[in-house]
Design a protein around this motif. Structure first.
Motif, mmCIF file in Angstrom:
data_model
loop_
_atom_site.group_PDB
_atom_site.id
_atom_site.type_symbol
_atom_site.label_atom_id
_atom_site.label_comp_id
_atom_site.label_asym_id
_atom_site.label_seq_id
_atom_site.Cartn_x
_atom_site.Cartn_y
_atom_site.Cartn_z
ATOM 1 N N LEU A 1 0.757 -1.249 0.053
ATOM 2 C CA LEU A 1 0.082 0.036 -0.068
ATOM 3 C C LEU A 1 0.736 1.300 0.041
ATOM 4 C CD1 LEU A 1 -2.869 -1.216 2.613
ATOM 5 C CD2 LEU A 1 -2.937 -0.796 -0.013
ATOM 6 N N TYR A 2 1.906 1.170 0.679
ATOM 7 C CA TYR A 2 2.919 2.524 0.767
ATOM 8 C C TYR A 2 3.564 2.511 -0.574
ATOM 9 C CZ TYR A 2 7.204 5.198 1.606
ATOM 10 O OH TYR A 2 7.920 6.218 1.634
ATOM 11 N N GLN A 3 3.872 1.600 -1.291
ATOM 12 C CA GLN A 3 4.185 1.756 -2.755
ATOM 13 C C GLN A 3 3.541 2.373 -3.754
ATOM 14 O OE1 GLN A 3 7.422 1.111 -2.990
ATOM 15 N NE2 GLN A 3 7.339 0.225 -0.941
ATOM 16 N N ALA A 4 2.169 2.006 -3.387
ATOM 17 C CA ALA A 4 0.910 2.497 -4.170
ATOM 18 C C ALA A 4 0.620 4.008 -3.770
ATOM 19 C CB ALA A 4 -0.384 1.721 -3.833
ATOM 20 N N GLY A 5 1.005 4.370 -2.619
ATOM 21 C CA GLY A 5 0.795 5.865 -2.371
ATOM 22 C C GLY A 5 1.937 6.738 -2.201
ATOM 23 N N LYS A 6 3.086 6.183 -2.071
ATOM 24 C CA LYS A 6 4.201 7.118 -1.568
ATOM 25 C C LYS A 6 4.809 8.110 -2.535
ATOM 26 C CE LYS A 6 7.972 4.238 -3.520
ATOM 27 N NZ LYS A 6 9.069 3.265 -3.326
ATOM 28 N N HIS A 7 3.941 8.119 -3.807
ATOM 29 C CA HIS A 7 4.724 9.095 -4.288
ATOM 30 C C HIS A 7 3.873 10.683 -4.107
ATOM 31 C CE1 HIS A 7 7.061 6.449 -6.643
ATOM 32 N NE2 HIS A 7 6.022 5.599 -6.813
ATOM 33 N N ASP A 8 2.742 10.369 -3.714
ATOM 34 C CA ASP A 8 2.043 11.641 -3.248
ATOM 35 C C ASP A 8 1.058 11.082 -1.972
ATOM 36 O OD1 ASP A 8 0.619 13.858 -2.640
ATOM 37 O OD2 ASP A 8 0.332 14.470 -4.775
#
Lengths: 250, 250
Positions: free
Chosen positions: B196-203
């Motif tokens: 989930l962090y990979q999915a959200g980390k860019h913003d």
């Protein structure tokens, strides 16, 4: 601050599609306001979908091997399914492998199935408007049916011993993926399940292999069952709870 | 079948990095075998990290406004923080906004902070080897410190009223992202948090805006607090629980 925010309830307008990540979280939901989908991918709800598709008259989920054997006295037409440590328990007709739920074996029969996590989730959901059974096997049929009801949907992951697991959550995400176009309001767990499904959907088996759970299942020697349970849309029947029996919907 | 699989414990060899997605699941973990990180991103643990960084002698988390006001009688050096519905409660020094935890306000002081979810998580974790506080503000300092300990790590998401939330889970995933290179064994929840962090980390702010929780927080008028709490690595202090007081580690 979190403490100023209301507890988990469906939206007042529109419909909610929410995910309960483990049965331990079910008390946080007003289940009577939902159609509940019980999910126990490895292997209870996959076997149930396959058995109902193949003409089983009913499947009765119970928690304990002893409860299961108690059905022996109620009539010869019951098939009893119980296993411990991957082996069929002595005196039972078969175990929990979906391969036991073929038309040859179950058509016209009532099967009593021992499943701790699945029964636990069903029991805690019993106040729901309706309880149905989901697995990758009946994914699209189930999602289409859910979309056609004018009700809130709660996807209940059976998990293992109340713990979160990825396979049940991924399936919840697969259902959310199909419901999304119908303007369901999602809770945080539904968003998470959806995003995890996006991360894993191209090869769910490979995705799940990296989990510690996958390692443990492998040790139980049920890789073929796992592969079977991850087949998408090979059935269309939707098992629904009627009293203590799961029967074919509609 | 799930029922044949052992309950949640750290691995016998190596170290485990596990995630408890809500305090309701804490009874499933043997907390005494872990260093526990308590996470309540909006806003308790972010404010605590910022306050300890800025020289607060200690921060005492309590559940109820009444418990907080009881500290008034114990001495003038206590600063009391409590708010309801986004407003500072009458007679208190300030609310829960991290902007209240500047050096000017808190240096050398003990702050008593009212936080339902954070206190609940701390209380349930009290048997842990050690309890530290995490937020995006101290992400790298915390992760580096955790890697240097030879202990299992349990990341406890405070959630909201025992429900799963995405912001705490995403932060747990950010820690897992930093621990991963150190051969920690991950449980399913840790894998989920990481993905989930990979999915959200860019913003992360944009990612969290799509959640219903984000909508509710917006209504509370604390968008600036949210933006502040999502800043990465602006502090290095690691708050650690000493009795009932959170103080600076080391």
């Amino acid at each position: 601050m979190s403490e100023n925010i209301d507890n988990q309830t469906p939206p007042s307008g529109g419909r909610g599609a929410h995910v309960c990540l483990t049965p331990a979280l079910l008390p946080l939901f007003n289940v009577e306001e939902y159609i509940v989908v019980v999910i126990d991918i490895f292997r209870a709800t996959s076997s149930i979908c396959y058995g109902i598709e193949n003409g089983a008259e009913a499947i009765i989920p119970v928690s304990q091997v002893e409860e299961c054997s108690a059905y022996r006295e109620k009539g010869l037409d019951y098939l009893l399914a119980a296993e411990r440590d991957g082996k069929v328990v002595d005196g039972f007709d078969f175990g929990n492998s979906p391969f036991s739920y073929t038309a040859e074996k179950v058509a016209g029969k009532t099967v009593v199935l021992t499943t701790t996590n699945g029964t636990h989730a069903l029991h805690l959901s019993r106040a729901a408007k309706k309880i149905v059974i989901g697995s990758f096997l009946n994914l699209t049929a189930l999602s289409t049916w859910l979309s056609a009801q004018n009700e809130n949907v709660l996807l209940v992951c059976a998990g293992w011993k109340n713990n979160f697991n990825l396979e049940d959550t991924l399936f919840a995400g697969a259902v959310i993926d199909q419901l999304k176009s119908n303007d369901f309001e999602l809770d945080d767990a539904a968003i998470a399940a959806y995003d995890l499904y996006q991360a894993g959907k191209h090869d769910i088996n490979a995705y799940l292999k990296k989990t510690s759970h996958g390692e443990r299942l492998k040790k139980l020697g049920i890789e073929k069952d796992i592969e079977f349970c991850l087949q998408v849309d090979v059935t269309t029947a939707i098992p629904v709870l009627d009293g203590e029996r799961l029967v074919k919907q509609g």
